[in-house]
Design an enzyme around this catalytic site. Structure first.
Site, PDB file in Angstrom:
ATOM      1  N   SER A  96       0.868  -1.186   0.000  1.00  0.00           N
ATOM      2  CA  SER A  96       0.000   0.000   0.000  1.00  0.00           C
ATOM      3  C   SER A  96       0.896   1.225   0.000  1.00  0.00           C
ATOM      4  CB  SER A  96      -0.857   0.009   1.269  1.00  0.00           C
ATOM      5  OG  SER A  96      -1.436   1.285   1.474  1.00  0.00           O
ATOM      6  N   TYR A 142      -2.147  -1.414   9.829  1.00  0.00           N
ATOM      7  CA  TYR A 142      -1.969  -1.459   8.367  1.00  0.00           C
ATOM      8  C   TYR A 142      -0.579  -0.967   7.975  1.00  0.00           C
ATOM      9  CZ  TYR A 142      -3.766  -1.403   3.556  1.00  0.00           C
ATOM     10  OH  TYR A 142      -3.993  -1.661   2.225  1.00  0.00           O
ATOM     11  N   LYS A 177       2.063  -3.421   6.273  1.00  0.00           N
ATOM     12  CA  LYS A 177       2.440  -3.178   4.873  1.00  0.00           C
ATOM     13  C   LYS A 177       3.885  -2.687   4.768  1.00  0.00           C
ATOM     14  CE  LYS A 177      -1.480  -4.313   2.917  1.00  0.00           C
ATOM     15  NZ  LYS A 177      -1.585  -5.570   2.158  1.00  0.00           N
TER      16      LYS A 177
HETATM   17  N1  LIG Z   1      -8.866  -1.299  -1.578  1.00  0.00           N
HETATM   18  C1  LIG Z   1      -7.896  -0.400  -1.419  1.00  0.00           C
HETATM   19  O1  LIG Z   1      -8.120   0.831  -1.442  1.00  0.00           O
HETATM   20  C2  LIG Z   1      -6.486  -0.858  -1.229  1.00  0.00           C
HETATM   21  C3  LIG Z   1      -5.459   0.099  -1.266  1.00  0.00           C
HETATM   22  C4  LIG Z   1      -4.165  -0.312  -1.070  1.00  0.00           C
HETATM   23  C5  LIG Z   1      -3.888  -1.647  -0.862  1.00  0.00           C
HETATM   24  N2  LIG Z   1      -4.888  -2.544  -0.819  1.00  0.00           N
HETATM   25  C6  LIG Z   1      -4.539  -3.954  -0.593  1.00  0.00           C
HETATM   26  O2  LIG Z   1      -5.031  -4.740  -1.645  1.00  0.00           O
HETATM   27  C7  LIG Z   1      -5.325  -6.052  -1.180  1.00  0.00           C
HETATM   28  C8  LIG Z   1      -6.759  -6.398  -1.539  1.00  0.00           C
HETATM   29  O3  LIG Z   1      -7.620  -5.455  -0.943  1.00  0.00           O
HETATM   30  P1  LIG Z   1      -9.148  -5.332  -1.348  1.00  0.00           P
HETATM   31  O4  LIG Z   1      -9.521  -3.916  -1.135  1.00  0.00           O
HETATM   32  O5  LIG Z   1      -9.387  -5.956  -2.664  1.00  0.00           O
HETATM   33  O6  LIG Z   1      -9.826  -6.204  -0.191  1.00  0.00           O
HETATM   34  P2  LIG Z   1     -11.224  -6.967  -0.190  1.00  0.00           P
HETATM   35  O7  LIG Z   1     -11.663  -7.036   1.223  1.00  0.00           O
HETATM   36  O8  LIG Z   1     -12.145  -6.413  -1.208  1.00  0.00           O
HETATM   37  O9  LIG Z   1     -10.814  -8.433  -0.679  1.00  0.00           O
HETATM   38  C9  LIG Z   1     -10.024  -9.259   0.115  1.00  0.00           C
HETATM   39  C10 LIG Z   1     -10.297 -10.712  -0.261  1.00  0.00           C
HETATM   40  O10 LIG Z   1      -9.517 -11.520   0.646  1.00  0.00           O
HETATM   41  C11 LIG Z   1     -10.311 -12.621   1.012  1.00  0.00           C
HETATM   42  N3  LIG Z   1      -9.836 -13.167   2.287  1.00  0.00           N
HETATM   43  C12 LIG Z   1     -10.122 -12.756   3.547  1.00  0.00           C
HETATM   44  N4  LIG Z   1      -9.506 -13.545   4.438  1.00  0.00           N
HETATM   45  C13 LIG Z   1      -8.799 -14.455   3.738  1.00  0.00           C
HETATM   46  C14 LIG Z   1      -7.945 -15.524   4.096  1.00  0.00           C
HETATM   47  N5  LIG Z   1      -7.722 -15.838   5.381  1.00  0.00           N
HETATM   48  N6  LIG Z   1      -7.362 -16.271   3.116  1.00  0.00           N
HETATM   49  C15 LIG Z   1      -7.603 -15.971   1.807  1.00  0.00           C
HETATM   50  N7  LIG Z   1      -8.418 -14.983   1.405  1.00  0.00           N
HETATM   51  C16 LIG Z   1      -9.003 -14.224   2.361  1.00  0.00           C
HETATM   52  C17 LIG Z   1     -11.740 -12.081   1.101  1.00  0.00           C
HETATM   53  O11 LIG Z   1     -12.699 -13.123   1.027  1.00  0.00           O
HETATM   54  C18 LIG Z   1     -11.761 -11.132  -0.083  1.00  0.00           C
HETATM   55  O12 LIG Z   1     -12.224 -11.773  -1.254  1.00  0.00           O
HETATM   56  C19 LIG Z   1      -5.067  -6.027   0.326  1.00  0.00           C
HETATM   57  O13 LIG Z   1      -3.762  -6.522   0.566  1.00  0.00           O
HETATM   58  C20 LIG Z   1      -5.150  -4.557   0.671  1.00  0.00           C
HETATM   59  O14 LIG Z   1      -4.412  -4.223   1.796  1.00  0.00           O
HETATM   60  C21 LIG Z   1      -6.187  -2.196  -1.013  1.00  0.00           C
END
Ligand SMILES: NC(=O)c1ccc[n+]([C@@H]2O[C@H](COP(=O)([O-])OP(=O)(O)OC[C@H]3O[C@@H](n4cnc5c(N)ncnc54)[C@H](O)[C@@H]3O)[C@@H](O)[C@H]2O)c1
Length: 262
Positions: free
Chosen positions: A150, A173, A177
């Site tokens: 992130s 976080y 990260k």
């Molecule tokens: N959305 C954002 O704005 C954003 C920004 C920066 C970084 N990120 C990073 O991107 C990645 C994805 O984020 P997102 O927003 O798509 O999240 P999200 O919550 O939409 O999706 C996460 C997925 O992980 C799955 N999950 C949960 N626990 C799990 C486990 N124990 N084993 C396997 N799968 C599991 C969930 O079922 C879900 O499908 C994360 O690492 C997050 O930190 C997201």
């Protein structure tokens, strides 16, 4: 597409948390680039629905349950999937497990909750790295792994963007990260002689129906004046996993609309 180094034809790509906001876009992008994508998640129904959607458009996908907090499940998944596909060429650590009190103010986080989130997110990613990178090494595969981090691995939050909303940026976080980002560099150095590349991607905030007051303030923090769409993150991930990025390792690709460059 098949005659460019951007193509992933014949490659097997695994995405963890493949049914979430970013994971779904990544799985679609991998498949559209020619990879056989294995959509893994704890949510079997969603993974199967996404696999059906992708295969119905003529691309290659399958669904599998993988819980990144279950050590045995990681080891057996990697062994069985690698055997079935003559190795795993690409792995993206993207899953996002968190406790129900995720987002509690720093001073109020119960110690057990802090430990649990660090364990699920950091150790979950690290143990996936251990299993799959060792399997790539043993098979002599010049694979590629990406850890999704992130922009909050790089800079502190601007807390004022959350004013007047229920949103916040959890302390854990940044802890998690930031650690994963430098761990990716460690792994890049550790596996470089095997021809395996390890990189991280640092997405900025992705639009997901957040309150307009937040979105407006967040947009102003970016050079491009907007939040990311999931596809904005997915394609740079695909690039890093392709032969077009064959000389890129130990890198953190920041995909944040210019937020951290200002
Ligand atoms: N959305 C954002 O704005 C954003 C920004 C920066 C970084 N990120 C990073 O991107 C990645 C994805 O984020 P997102 O927003 O798509 O999240 P999200 O919550 O939409 O999706 C996460 C997925 O992980 C799955 N999950 C949960 N626990 C799990 C486990 N124990 N084993 C396997 N799968 C599991 C969930 O079922 C879900 O499908 C994360 O690492 C997050 O930190 C997201």
């Amino acid at each position: 597409m098949t005659d460019t180094p951007f193509a992933l034809t014949g490659k097997t790509a695994v995405v963890t948390g493949g049914c979430g906001l970013l994971g779904t876009a990544m799985c679609r992008a991998f498949a559209a680039s020619g990879a056989h994508v294995i959509i893994t998640d704890v949510d079997r129904d969603k993974a199967e629905a996404l696999a059906r959607e992708i295969t119905s458009s003529g691309h290659h996908a399958e669904a599998a349950v993988l819980d990144i907090t279950d050590d045995e499940s990681i080891i057996s998944f990697v062994r069985e999937t690698a055997e079935a596909n003559e190795g795993i060429d690409i792995w993206v650590n993207n899953a996002y497990p968190r406790t129900s009190d995720w987002g509690t103010k720093f001073e109020d986080i119960p110690p057990a909750s802090l430990r649990k989130n660090v364990d699920m997110q950091m150790n979950g990613y690290a143990l996936c790295c251990q299993s799959v990178l060792e399997d790539m090494k043993e098979r002599g595969l010049k694979g590629s792994l990406v850890n999704i981090c992130s922009h909050y691995a790089l800079v502190a939050p601007t807390f004022s963007v959350y004013d007047g909303t229920e949103m916040t940026m959890p302390a854990a976080y940044s802890l998690i990260k930031g650690g994963l980002l430098n761990f990716s560099r460690y792994l890049a150095a550790y596996y470089a002689q095997c021809g395996i590349r390890v990189n991280s991607v640092c997405p900025g905030g992705v639009f997901d129906g957040q309150p307009p007051s937040f979105v407006e303030r967040y947009n102003d923090l970016t050079m491009l004046g907007r939040m990311a769409a999931p596809e904005d993150i997915a394609w740079p991930v695909v690039f890093l996993c392709s032969d077009a990025a064959g000389y890129v390792t130990g890198h953190s690709l920041v995909v944040d609309g210019g937020l951290t460059a200002m």
